[in-house]
Motif scaffolding. Structure first.
Motif, PDB file in Angstrom:
ATOM      1  N   THR A  30      28.675   0.568   4.752  1.00  0.00           N
ATOM      2  CA  THR A  30      27.335   0.064   5.082  1.00  0.00           C
ATOM      3  C   THR A  30      27.063   0.259   6.569  1.00  0.00           C
ATOM      4  OG1 THR A  30      27.527  -1.614   3.356  1.00  0.00           O
ATOM      5  CG2 THR A  30      25.846  -1.956   5.036  1.00  0.00           C
ATOM      6  N   LYS A  31      25.935   0.863   6.865  1.00  0.00           N
ATOM      7  CA  LYS A  31      25.565   1.073   8.259  1.00  0.00           C
ATOM      8  C   LYS A  31      25.002  -0.227   8.854  1.00  0.00           C
ATOM      9  CE  LYS A  31      24.608   6.024   7.880  1.00  0.00           C
ATOM     10  NZ  LYS A  31      23.628   7.095   8.124  1.00  0.00           N
ATOM     11  N   VAL A  32      25.561  -0.643   9.962  1.00  0.00           N
ATOM     12  CA  VAL A  32      25.135  -1.888  10.617  1.00  0.00           C
ATOM     13  C   VAL A  32      25.020  -1.653  12.117  1.00  0.00           C
ATOM     14  CG1 VAL A  32      26.179  -3.419   8.892  1.00  0.00           C
ATOM     15  CG2 VAL A  32      27.535  -2.669  10.860  1.00  0.00           C
ATOM     16  N   GLY A  33      24.236  -2.522  12.776  1.00  0.00           N
ATOM     17  CA  GLY A  33      24.149  -2.526  14.228  1.00  0.00           C
ATOM     18  C   GLY A  33      24.956  -3.675  14.790  1.00  0.00           C
ATOM     19  N   VAL A  34      25.709  -3.443  15.850  1.00  0.00           N
ATOM     20  CA  VAL A  34      26.589  -4.467  16.401  1.00  0.00           C
ATOM     21  C   VAL A  34      26.296  -4.656  17.887  1.00  0.00           C
ATOM     22  CG1 VAL A  34      28.407  -4.013  14.716  1.00  0.00           C
ATOM     23  CG2 VAL A  34      28.424  -2.810  16.918  1.00  0.00           C
ATOM     24  N   VAL A  35      26.600  -5.861  18.366  1.00  0.00           N
ATOM     25  CA  VAL A  35      26.573  -6.155  19.798  1.00  0.00           C
ATOM     26  C   VAL A  35      27.943  -6.676  20.184  1.00  0.00           C
ATOM     27  CG1 VAL A  35      24.108  -6.648  19.880  1.00  0.00           C
ATOM     28  CG2 VAL A  35      25.706  -8.492  19.385  1.00  0.00           C
ATOM     29  N   GLU A  36      28.341  -6.388  21.383  1.00  0.00           N
ATOM     30  CA  GLU A  36      29.649  -6.837  21.856  1.00  0.00           C
ATOM     31  C   GLU A  36      29.539  -8.255  22.410  1.00  0.00           C
ATOM     32  OE1 GLU A  36      33.091  -5.724  25.158  1.00  0.00           O
ATOM     33  OE2 GLU A  36      31.391  -4.374  24.812  1.00  0.00           O
ATOM     34  N   ALA A  37      30.419  -9.129  21.937  1.00  0.00           N
ATOM     35  CA  ALA A  37      30.451 -10.505  22.448  1.00  0.00           C
ATOM     36  C   ALA A  37      31.114 -10.508  23.821  1.00  0.00           C
ATOM     37  CB  ALA A  37      31.211 -11.405  21.482  1.00  0.00           C
ATOM     38  N   ARG A  38      30.377 -10.963  24.801  1.00  0.00           N
ATOM     39  CA  ARG A  38      30.937 -11.046  26.148  1.00  0.00           C
ATOM     40  C   ARG A  38      30.268 -12.205  26.893  1.00  0.00           C
ATOM     41  NH1 ARG A  38      27.302  -6.861  26.194  1.00  0.00           N
ATOM     42  NH2 ARG A  38      25.709  -6.907  27.864  1.00  0.00           N
ATOM     43  N   PRO A  39      31.018 -12.891  27.735  1.00  0.00           N
ATOM     44  CA  PRO A  39      30.419 -13.986  28.515  1.00  0.00           C
ATOM     45  C   PRO A  39      29.325 -13.452  29.437  1.00  0.00           C
ATOM     46  CG  PRO A  39      32.816 -14.100  28.556  1.00  0.00           C
ATOM     47  CD  PRO A  39      32.460 -12.761  27.973  1.00  0.00           C
ATOM     48  N   GLN A  40      28.208 -14.193  29.485  1.00  0.00           N
ATOM     49  CA  GLN A  40      27.082 -13.811  30.329  1.00  0.00           C
ATOM     50  C   GLN A  40      26.592 -15.038  31.095  1.00  0.00           C
ATOM     51  OE1 GLN A  40      24.079 -11.367  28.160  1.00  0.00           O
ATOM     52  NE2 GLN A  40      25.303 -11.878  26.371  1.00  0.00           N
ATOM     53  N   PRO A  41      26.013 -14.835  32.261  1.00  0.00           N
ATOM     54  CA  PRO A  41      25.414 -15.984  32.974  1.00  0.00           C
ATOM     55  C   PRO A  41      24.314 -16.600  32.109  1.00  0.00           C
ATOM     56  CG  PRO A  41      25.598 -14.074  34.417  1.00  0.00           C
ATOM     57  CD  PRO A  41      25.902 -13.594  33.039  1.00  0.00           C
ATOM     58  N   THR A  42      24.470 -17.864  31.810  1.00  0.00           N
ATOM     59  CA  THR A  42      23.548 -18.542  30.884  1.00  0.00           C
ATOM     60  C   THR A  42      22.920 -19.734  31.587  1.00  0.00           C
ATOM     61  OG1 THR A  42      24.879 -17.871  28.996  1.00  0.00           O
ATOM     62  CG2 THR A  42      23.345 -19.691  28.658  1.00  0.00           C
ATOM     63  N   PRO A  43      21.610 -19.768  31.699  1.00  0.00           N
ATOM     64  CA  PRO A  43      20.959 -20.887  32.390  1.00  0.00           C
ATOM     65  C   PRO A  43      21.032 -22.164  31.575  1.00  0.00           C
ATOM     66  CG  PRO A  43      19.307 -19.471  31.403  1.00  0.00           C
ATOM     67  CD  PRO A  43      20.627 -18.796  31.181  1.00  0.00           C
ATOM     68  N   LEU A  44      21.229 -23.276  32.286  1.00  0.00           N
ATOM     69  CA  LEU A  44      21.122 -24.596  31.665  1.00  0.00           C
ATOM     70  C   LEU A  44      19.695 -25.078  31.853  1.00  0.00           C
ATOM     71  CD1 LEU A  44      24.374 -26.447  32.771  1.00  0.00           C
ATOM     72  CD2 LEU A  44      23.797 -25.679  30.477  1.00  0.00           C
ATOM     73  N   ALA A  45      18.987 -25.288  30.770  1.00  0.00           N
ATOM     74  CA  ALA A  45      17.606 -25.760  30.857  1.00  0.00           C
ATOM     75  C   ALA A  45      17.330 -26.614  29.633  1.00  0.00           C
ATOM     76  CB  ALA A  45      16.631 -24.594  30.935  1.00  0.00           C
ATOM     77  N   PHE A  46      16.912 -27.866  29.863  1.00  0.00           N
ATOM     78  CA  PHE A  46      16.711 -28.816  28.777  1.00  0.00           C
ATOM     79  C   PHE A  46      15.291 -29.348  28.820  1.00  0.00           C
ATOM     80  CE2 PHE A  46      21.131 -29.156  30.276  1.00  0.00           C
ATOM     81  CZ  PHE A  46      21.777 -28.654  29.152  1.00  0.00           C
ATOM     82  N   VAL A 329      23.610 -19.568  21.949  1.00  0.00           N
ATOM     83  CA  VAL A 329      24.817 -19.742  22.746  1.00  0.00           C
ATOM     84  C   VAL A 329      25.936 -20.152  21.795  1.00  0.00           C
ATOM     85  CG1 VAL A 329      25.935 -21.061  24.569  1.00  0.00           C
ATOM     86  CG2 VAL A 329      23.546 -20.382  24.808  1.00  0.00           C
ATOM     87  N   VAL A 330      27.043 -19.402  21.788  1.00  0.00           N
ATOM     88  CA  VAL A 330      28.173 -19.662  20.891  1.00  0.00           C
ATOM     89  C   VAL A 330      29.243 -20.396  21.685  1.00  0.00           C
ATOM     90  CG1 VAL A 330      29.924 -18.656  19.390  1.00  0.00           C
ATOM     91  CG2 VAL A 330      27.642 -17.619  19.518  1.00  0.00           C
ATOM     92  N   GLU A 331      29.483 -21.640  21.327  1.00  0.00           N
ATOM     93  CA  GLU A 331      30.493 -22.444  22.017  1.00  0.00           C
ATOM     94  C   GLU A 331      31.896 -22.144  21.517  1.00  0.00           C
ATOM     95  OE1 GLU A 331      29.715 -24.045  24.544  1.00  0.00           O
ATOM     96  OE2 GLU A 331      27.569 -24.436  24.386  1.00  0.00           O
ATOM     97  N   ASP A 332      32.031 -21.768  20.251  1.00  0.00           N
ATOM     98  CA  ASP A 332      33.363 -21.502  19.692  1.00  0.00           C
ATOM     99  C   ASP A 332      33.201 -20.603  18.463  1.00  0.00           C
ATOM    100  OD1 ASP A 332      36.121 -21.642  19.451  1.00  0.00           O
ATOM    101  OD2 ASP A 332      36.061 -23.386  18.143  1.00  0.00           O
ATOM    102  N   GLY A 333      34.170 -19.754  18.211  1.00  0.00           N
ATOM    103  CA  GLY A 333      34.168 -18.902  17.031  1.00  0.00           C
ATOM    104  C   GLY A 333      34.207 -17.428  17.341  1.00  0.00           C
ATOM    105  N   LEU A 334      33.866 -17.032  18.544  1.00  0.00           N
ATOM    106  CA  LEU A 334      33.904 -15.630  18.947  1.00  0.00           C
ATOM    107  C   LEU A 334      34.766 -15.473  20.191  1.00  0.00           C
ATOM    108  CD1 LEU A 334      30.145 -14.579  18.535  1.00  0.00           C
ATOM    109  CD2 LEU A 334      32.038 -14.123  16.955  1.00  0.00           C
ATOM    110  N   ARG A 335      35.351 -14.285  20.296  1.00  0.00           N
ATOM    111  CA  ARG A 335      36.156 -13.949  21.456  1.00  0.00           C
ATOM    112  C   ARG A 335      35.517 -12.781  22.186  1.00  0.00           C
ATOM    113  NH1 ARG A 335      39.875 -14.600  17.274  1.00  0.00           N
ATOM    114  NH2 ARG A 335      39.916 -12.329  16.952  1.00  0.00           N
ATOM    115  N   PRO A 336      35.699 -12.713  23.509  1.00  0.00           N
ATOM    116  CA  PRO A 336      35.172 -11.557  24.239  1.00  0.00           C
ATOM    117  C   PRO A 336      35.688 -10.254  23.639  1.00  0.00           C
ATOM    118  CG  PRO A 336      35.870 -13.252  25.777  1.00  0.00           C
ATOM    119  CD  PRO A 336      36.340 -13.693  24.425  1.00  0.00           C
ATOM    120  N   GLY A 337      34.798  -9.324  23.455  1.00  0.00           N
ATOM    121  CA  GLY A 337      35.161  -8.038  22.877  1.00  0.00           C
ATOM    122  C   GLY A 337      34.879  -7.933  21.400  1.00  0.00           C
TER     123      GLY A 337
END
Length: 371
Positions: A30-46, A329-337
């Motif tokens: 099956t052809k799929v599109g993927v993105v690489e999981a990597r830490p990124q600067p994420t703004p805190l805004a509530f 934002v994924v707090e747990d479940g994925l690893r970089p790469g």
């Protein structure tokens, strides 16, 4: 005999060809599109709901009684501190001032007479022509006269104050309300009809709101005071201000901490009593983000597919944080790469081979965080 052997060989080959035909072939990945999981600067805004309150709001009341002669301002208009608002009939108070001034003059004349008497008795005593009693009486009379003068001056100051109170001025700068009593009414100091109008300071203003516990913990790492805050009035946002106060304790009933932000309000877009949405922005942190299309939900909770060993789809349970723009934002479940499947997810089955191709994640602007 040879012809039979050849026929049997042909039949055997035909049977083998049917057993290995297209019906038993493996389907393409099956052809799929993927993105690489990597830490990124994420703004805190509530974002929170809040209520606009005035920095200063005061009631203008009559400090002396009398007939309200004139209103000197336009209702609902802005006034400056010291501007004349009302005038109360000053005739009675002017007469009291005139009387007090005359009493001061009378008391001052009594002091001058007592001073001359005291000097005269002192001179007679030195010439052995007077008595100690006369001298003491003169000293006491002078002290009495001086006390009378001080009392007369105090009455004059009081009379002048009351006369001044007949001109009612603005104690603060702000916007006036409707007049509470019309011109020609009898007002009294301290009575029910002493209220004349109200003034509300419109610039700056406060917005009162409440932090929840996890948000405050995330924001307080760098200090909460002076954090930037924006009022969300329309698509373009609204006035910007800063956090100016946070309560030192948690409300045991709601589990929240009261806060307050201060905003400049020269154009009066914010009105005291108005309910608004605000966004409090904090420092950025490194976090893994994935497109919302990559995250699915079932009875076991949120999950996503990643490309596992052998290019097969592998399910990963996720613990999600907040959304930032169009990403989770994924707090747990994925690893970089990890290669997370973000396109063609509906065709993916766990354990089935996939053919991944990279896709570009949408850019995220600071301040797009949502609760």
């Amino acid at each position: 005999m040879q012809r039979r052997s050849a026929l049997s060989l042909l039949l055997l080959l035909a049977a083998c060809g049917e057993a290995t035909g297209p019906s038993e072939s493996t389907p393409p990945p099956t052809k799929v599109g993927v993105v690489e999981a990597r830490p990124q600067p994420t703004p805190l805004a509530f974002e929170y709901g809040g209520r606009v309150t005035a920095v200063r709001q005061t009631e203008v009341r009559a400090r002396v009684g009398g007939i309200l002669l004139r209103r000197a301002y336009t209702e609902g208009a802005a006034v400056k501190e010291g501007d004349v608002l009302f005038r109360i009939d000053p005739a009675t108070y002017q007469a009291a001032v005139d009387l007090a001034e005359a009493q001061v003059q009378e008391a001052d004349a009594a002091v001058q007479r007592a001073r001359r008497d005291q000097r005269r008795t002192a001179a007679l005593l030195r010439a052995d022509a007077g008595s100690l009693k006369d001298r003491d009486d003169a000293v006491s009379a002078l002290a009495q006269a001086e006390a009378g003068l001080a009392a007369a001056r105090a009455r004059l100051a009081t009379a002048r104050l009351e006369l001044g109170y007949t001109t009612v001025t603005a104690p603060i700068s702000g916007v006036t309300s409707l007049e509470a009593v019309p011109e020609g009414s009898l007002v009294s100091a301290g009575g029910e009809n002493s209220l004349l109008t109200r003034i509300t300071q419109m610039d700056p203003v406060y917005v009162a709101f409440a932090f929840n516990g996890p948000d405050l913990a995330a924001l307080s790492a760098g200090g909460v005071r002076d954090l930037p805050v924006q009022v969300l009035l329309d698509a373009d946002g609204g006035p910007e201000g800063k956090v100016s106060f946070t309560e030192a304790t948690v409300d045991p009933t709601t589990g929240t901490v009261r806060g307050r932000a201060t905003f400049a309000n020269p154009d009066r877009r914010l009105i005291p009593g108005q309910f608004v949405r605000i966004r409090v922005s904090g420092r950025s942190r490194e976090a893994i983000r994935v497109p919302q299309a990559a995250v699915q939900q079932d009875v076991q909770g949120p999950f996503a597919y990643v490309v596992g060993p052998g290019s097969k789809a592998e399910r990963r349970a996720l613990r999600l944080g907040r959304t930032v723009g169009s990403e989770w934002v994924v707090e747990d479940g994925l690893r970089p790469g990890d290669r997370v499947i973000a396109e063609g997810v509906v065709k993916v089955v766990e354990g089935v081979p996939v053919e991944p191709a990279p896709v570009e994640a949408s850019p995220v602007q600071v301040g797009e965080a949502r609760p």
